[in-house]
Design a protein around this motif. Sequence first.
Motif, PDB file in Angstrom:
ATOM      1  N   ASP A  93       0.837  -1.208   0.000  1.00 35.69           N
ATOM      2  CA  ASP A  93       0.000   0.000   0.000  1.00 35.69           C
ATOM      3  C   ASP A  93       0.867   1.252   0.000  1.00 35.69           C
ATOM      4  O   ASP A  93       0.527   2.260  -0.633  1.00 35.69           O
ATOM      5  CB  ASP A  93      -0.928  -0.025   1.206  1.00 35.69           C
ATOM      6  CG  ASP A  93      -1.819  -1.248   1.224  1.00 35.69           C
ATOM      7  OD1 ASP A  93      -2.761  -1.310   0.420  1.00 35.69           O
ATOM      8  OD2 ASP A  93      -1.544  -2.159   2.022  1.00 35.69           O
ATOM      9  N   VAL A  94       1.995   1.204   0.707  1.00 37.45           N
ATOM     10  CA  VAL A  94       2.930   2.331   0.681  1.00 37.45           C
ATOM     11  C   VAL A  94       3.498   2.501  -0.727  1.00 37.45           C
ATOM     12  O   VAL A  94       3.636   3.633  -1.222  1.00 37.45           O
ATOM     13  CB  VAL A  94       4.065   2.118   1.703  1.00 37.45           C
ATOM     14  CG1 VAL A  94       5.107   3.230   1.599  1.00 37.45           C
ATOM     15  CG2 VAL A  94       3.508   2.057   3.120  1.00 37.45           C
ATOM     16  N   SER A  95       3.797   1.415  -1.406  1.00 35.08           N
ATOM     17  CA  SER A  95       4.328   1.492  -2.774  1.00 35.08           C
ATOM     18  C   SER A  95       3.322   2.117  -3.717  1.00 35.08           C
ATOM     19  O   SER A  95       3.670   2.969  -4.552  1.00 35.08           O
ATOM     20  CB  SER A  95       4.701   0.083  -3.272  1.00 35.08           C
ATOM     21  OG  SER A  95       5.719  -0.486  -2.478  1.00 35.08           O
TER      22      SER A  95
ATOM     23  N   MET B 242       8.714  -2.938  -9.499  1.00 28.92           N
ATOM     24  CA  MET B 242       9.472  -1.698  -9.658  1.00 28.92           C
ATOM     25  C   MET B 242       9.128  -0.711  -8.540  1.00 28.92           C
ATOM     26  O   MET B 242      10.021  -0.080  -7.941  1.00 28.92           O
ATOM     27  CB  MET B 242       9.173  -1.074 -11.015  1.00 28.92           C
ATOM     28  CG  MET B 242       9.819   0.298 -11.209  1.00 28.92           C
ATOM     29  SD  MET B 242       9.270   1.141 -12.715  1.00 28.92           S
ATOM     30  CE  MET B 242       7.526   1.370 -12.380  1.00 28.92           C
ATOM     31  N   LEU B 243       7.835  -0.561  -8.225  1.00 30.78           N
ATOM     32  CA  LEU B 243       7.419   0.383  -7.197  1.00 30.78           C
ATOM     33  C   LEU B 243       7.964  -0.031  -5.827  1.00 30.78           C
ATOM     34  O   LEU B 243       8.393   0.813  -5.031  1.00 30.78           O
ATOM     35  CB  LEU B 243       5.898   0.469  -7.154  1.00 30.78           C
ATOM     36  CG  LEU B 243       5.232   1.164  -8.350  1.00 30.78           C
ATOM     37  CD1 LEU B 243       3.723   0.986  -8.301  1.00 30.78           C
ATOM     38  CD2 LEU B 243       5.594   2.647  -8.375  1.00 30.78           C
TER      39      LEU B 243
ATOM     40  N   LYS C 255      10.409   2.265  -3.505  1.00 31.06           N
ATOM     41  CA  LYS C 255      10.074   2.549  -2.103  1.00 31.06           C
ATOM     42  C   LYS C 255      11.237   2.175  -1.187  1.00 31.06           C
ATOM     43  O   LYS C 255      11.617   2.959  -0.301  1.00 31.06           O
ATOM     44  CB  LYS C 255       8.820   1.770  -1.721  1.00 31.06           C
ATOM     45  CG  LYS C 255       8.462   1.823  -0.241  1.00 31.06           C
ATOM     46  CD  LYS C 255       7.490   0.711   0.118  1.00 31.06           C
ATOM     47  CE  LYS C 255       8.124  -0.661  -0.034  1.00 31.06           C
ATOM     48  NZ  LYS C 255       7.182  -1.756   0.257  1.00 31.06           N
ATOM     49  N   GLU C 256      11.786   0.981  -1.387  1.00 32.89           N
ATOM     50  CA  GLU C 256      12.881   0.521  -0.538  1.00 32.89           C
ATOM     51  C   GLU C 256      14.129   1.387  -0.699  1.00 32.89           C
ATOM     52  O   GLU C 256      14.894   1.583   0.248  1.00 32.89           O
ATOM     53  CB  GLU C 256      13.209  -0.934  -0.865  1.00 32.89           C
ATOM     54  CG  GLU C 256      12.081  -1.907  -0.509  1.00 32.89           C
ATOM     55  CD  GLU C 256      12.261  -3.260  -1.155  1.00 32.89           C
ATOM     56  OE1 GLU C 256      13.302  -3.462  -1.829  1.00 32.89           O
ATOM     57  OE2 GLU C 256      11.372  -4.114  -1.016  1.00 32.89           O
ATOM     58  N   SER C 257      14.332   1.934  -1.900  1.00 33.59           N
ATOM     59  CA  SER C 257      15.541   2.714  -2.167  1.00 33.59           C
ATOM     60  C   SER C 257      15.443   4.156  -1.701  1.00 33.59           C
ATOM     61  O   SER C 257      16.437   4.750  -1.285  1.00 33.59           O
ATOM     62  CB  SER C 257      15.859   2.689  -3.667  1.00 33.59           C
ATOM     63  OG  SER C 257      16.096   1.364  -4.123  1.00 33.59           O
ATOM     64  N   TYR C 258      14.245   4.755  -1.774  1.00 37.74           N
ATOM     65  CA  TYR C 258      14.145   6.203  -1.598  1.00 37.74           C
ATOM     66  C   TYR C 258      13.256   6.674  -0.450  1.00 37.74           C
ATOM     67  O   TYR C 258      13.449   7.773   0.064  1.00 37.74           O
ATOM     68  CB  TYR C 258      13.649   6.841  -2.897  1.00 37.74           C
ATOM     69  CG  TYR C 258      14.615   6.677  -4.053  1.00 37.74           C
ATOM     70  CD1 TYR C 258      15.903   7.187  -3.977  1.00 37.74           C
ATOM     71  CD2 TYR C 258      14.236   5.998  -5.214  1.00 37.74           C
ATOM     72  CE1 TYR C 258      16.792   7.032  -5.025  1.00 37.74           C
ATOM     73  CE2 TYR C 258      15.128   5.836  -6.270  1.00 37.74           C
ATOM     74  CZ  TYR C 258      16.401   6.359  -6.169  1.00 37.74           C
ATOM     75  OH  TYR C 258      17.291   6.204  -7.203  1.00 37.74           O
TER      76      TYR C 258
ATOM     77  N   ASN D 146       8.810  11.262   1.750  1.00 37.31           N
ATOM     78  CA  ASN D 146       8.525  10.959   3.148  1.00 37.31           C
ATOM     79  C   ASN D 146       7.035  10.891   3.442  1.00 37.31           C
ATOM     80  O   ASN D 146       6.642  10.590   4.572  1.00 37.31           O
ATOM     81  CB  ASN D 146       9.190  11.987   4.075  1.00 37.31           C
ATOM     82  CG  ASN D 146       8.942  13.421   3.624  1.00 37.31           C
ATOM     83  OD1 ASN D 146       8.365  13.664   2.564  1.00 37.31           O
ATOM     84  ND2 ASN D 146       9.400  14.383   4.420  1.00 37.31           N
ATOM     85  N   VAL D 147       6.204  11.138   2.450  1.00 40.65           N
ATOM     86  CA  VAL D 147       4.756  11.153   2.680  1.00 40.65           C
ATOM     87  C   VAL D 147       4.177   9.736   2.690  1.00 40.65           C
ATOM     88  O   VAL D 147       3.433   9.362   3.607  1.00 40.65           O
ATOM     89  CB  VAL D 147       4.041  12.011   1.620  1.00 40.65           C
ATOM     90  CG1 VAL D 147       2.525  11.847   1.727  1.00 40.65           C
ATOM     91  CG2 VAL D 147       4.420  13.471   1.781  1.00 40.65           C
ATOM     92  N   ALA D 148       4.487   8.937   1.683  1.00 42.21           N
ATOM     93  CA  ALA D 148       3.875   7.608   1.561  1.00 42.21           C
ATOM     94  C   ALA D 148       4.074   6.735   2.805  1.00 42.21           C
ATOM     95  O   ALA D 148       3.106   6.137   3.300  1.00 42.21           O
ATOM     96  CB  ALA D 148       4.400   6.909   0.308  1.00 42.21           C
ATOM     97  N   PRO D 149       5.294   6.613   3.370  1.00 41.25           N
ATOM     98  CA  PRO D 149       5.430   5.768   4.565  1.00 41.25           C
ATOM     99  C   PRO D 149       4.688   6.306   5.777  1.00 41.25           C
ATOM    100  O   PRO D 149       4.349   5.539   6.685  1.00 41.25           O
ATOM    101  CB  PRO D 149       6.948   5.729   4.809  1.00 41.25           C
ATOM    102  CG  PRO D 149       7.504   6.912   4.083  1.00 41.25           C
ATOM    103  CD  PRO D 149       6.610   7.119   2.914  1.00 41.25           C
ATOM    104  N   MET D 150       4.390   7.606   5.806  1.00 43.93           N
ATOM    105  CA  MET D 150       3.594   8.167   6.903  1.00 43.93           C
ATOM    106  C   MET D 150       2.142   7.697   6.833  1.00 43.93           C
ATOM    107  O   MET D 150       1.376   7.848   7.790  1.00 43.93           O
ATOM    108  CB  MET D 150       3.652   9.689   6.885  1.00 43.93           C
ATOM    109  CG  MET D 150       4.959  10.271   7.394  1.00 43.93           C
ATOM    110  SD  MET D 150       5.183  10.013   9.173  1.00 43.93           S
ATOM    111  CE  MET D 150       3.947  11.153   9.824  1.00 43.93           C
ATOM    112  N   GLY D 151       1.767   7.113   5.705  1.00 41.27           N
ATOM    113  CA  GLY D 151       0.428   6.537   5.589  1.00 41.27           C
ATOM    114  C   GLY D 151       0.198   5.405   6.573  1.00 41.27           C
ATOM    115  O   GLY D 151      -0.957   5.058   6.861  1.00 41.27           O
TER     116      GLY D 151
END
Length: 541
Positions: free
Chosen positions: A321-323, A352-353, A357-360, A394-399
């Motif tokens: 979901d974060v991806s 790919m997504l 996510k894991e890289s950035y 930094n927004v997506a992982p804050m989900g």
Amino acid sequence: MDYSKSVIPAHLLGDQSANLVIINPGSANVRIGLAQQDAPFNIPHCIARRTAGANQPPRKNVQDQMLNSQVTTAQHVEREKAYDVIASLLKIPFIDDEVANNSHQRKMGRVDVSSQQNSKDESVFPWTDVFQKSSSPSLAVESSSHMHETSESPNPQEGSSGEKPVKIVSEYKEYICGEEAMRISPTEPYCLRRPIRRGHLNISQHYSMQQVLEDLHAIWDWILIEKLHIPRSKRNTYSALIVVPETFDNREIKELLSIVLRDLRFSSAVVHQEGLAAVFGNGLSTACIVNIGAQVTSIICVEDGVALPHTQMSLRFGGEDVSRCLLWTQRHHQTWPPIRTDALAKPIDLLMLNRLKESYCQIYEGEVEAVGVVHSYEDGMPSGSHKTRLTALNVAPMGLFYPTLLVPDVYPPPPRTWFKDYEDMLEDTWHVDFPRRPDVSEGLYPGISNPLQMWDNYPYMSIQVKKEDNIGLAEAISKSILATGRIDLQRKLFCSMQLIGGVALTPGLISAVEERVLHAIPSNEAIDTVEVSFIKIWILV
């Protein structure tokens, strides 16, 4: 440290430990390995089965496409509200603010990508070769819908020996497992299936229980043969330890035991809870285990080596979901290249997504940006590379703390009617007599005629799991620990929160969990200290 020794029952250690296979099934990945290995094989938990001939395009190339739901207007509004709340906390522009008119004092951050990490990120996922070659006498070769092409291979000694020429025939593979299944072009006649979804067997009106169990058997059997090199003829000399997620109920666990004992033909099997395995594997006896998986986040408290059922919670979101949220934020900010990226219809895009996510992705204040390479995978065409600026990383992982940002639009909850009838679920399997095979020693099941009967007395939790889809990670952790009802235990658990799962590796997440959990504790509770750590043990990585 050999963590497997902490979670394996004593009667399976000793002489049999070399022949012990640990199976840790998850929604997106399955981890399988020998107990003595330093690390397991971490393989996408999916299978692609051939559906039609080369000239007959399949009706769908992903089984769960029929369950997809679109984001509603209300969900979209809630998502934008969640973005603005996160933006305020991170001190970045609101979702619709122009940089020039931004009222925040901007902090700039850049992802420091090493050359090794950058090289990994820019690598391309190749399309999977779906053909297998076989040889046959030329006269026996006939046209078939599953044959792709033939080529003649003359024998150098043909003139003297009189042997017939041989045809090399390329045929479609009947099924493909793991990452290769996710890299199949949508133009190929295959349908991708995930037998476990959102922490449960993926049973739906389009995916029967029999198909789910057959696919689980096929995937695990393929891994045992191709990765662990354990042929079927040798399985009777191996035991299995199944480390199951807390989301599984007794009926699902019994089905997994049936697969391991009856179909995969292991000599014996033991079931262990994932949370307990994490606690024991880290040398602890009391902790709050937070397992952030690909599709589900599970929380459970353990006291003195005993799981507390009333503290168990399951949140229906995770790393995938974060991806997908990362893709949404880039498209909203118009930084994503004009390519057709679809994480549901093209699983290769999800790969790919996940890697981006894991890289950035990381959780720090200020604007976090990076320049990365995005790949386009058009049907059957060579992949394309697009260098682009990625923003709001930094927004997506804050989900994880504000789940309305994630919107589980790709995998909605499946129909659960099959799991409401406790008797019918296993009517055809649980009451089947499993006679002891002649190749299995009686010493493996002393006094037991049916190996699966051992499960009747196994002390596994049968309580209904609490599902709190609308609350964030911090609130769920706080509720779980406060449910213990004892201040001494609560203080101990708040200072012993253990994160497991791949998402827990996100830079800045541990500090964010500590800060958010501390704020989530009600003011009338006498708790003023929290501490989070990350567990990395082989059966859970």
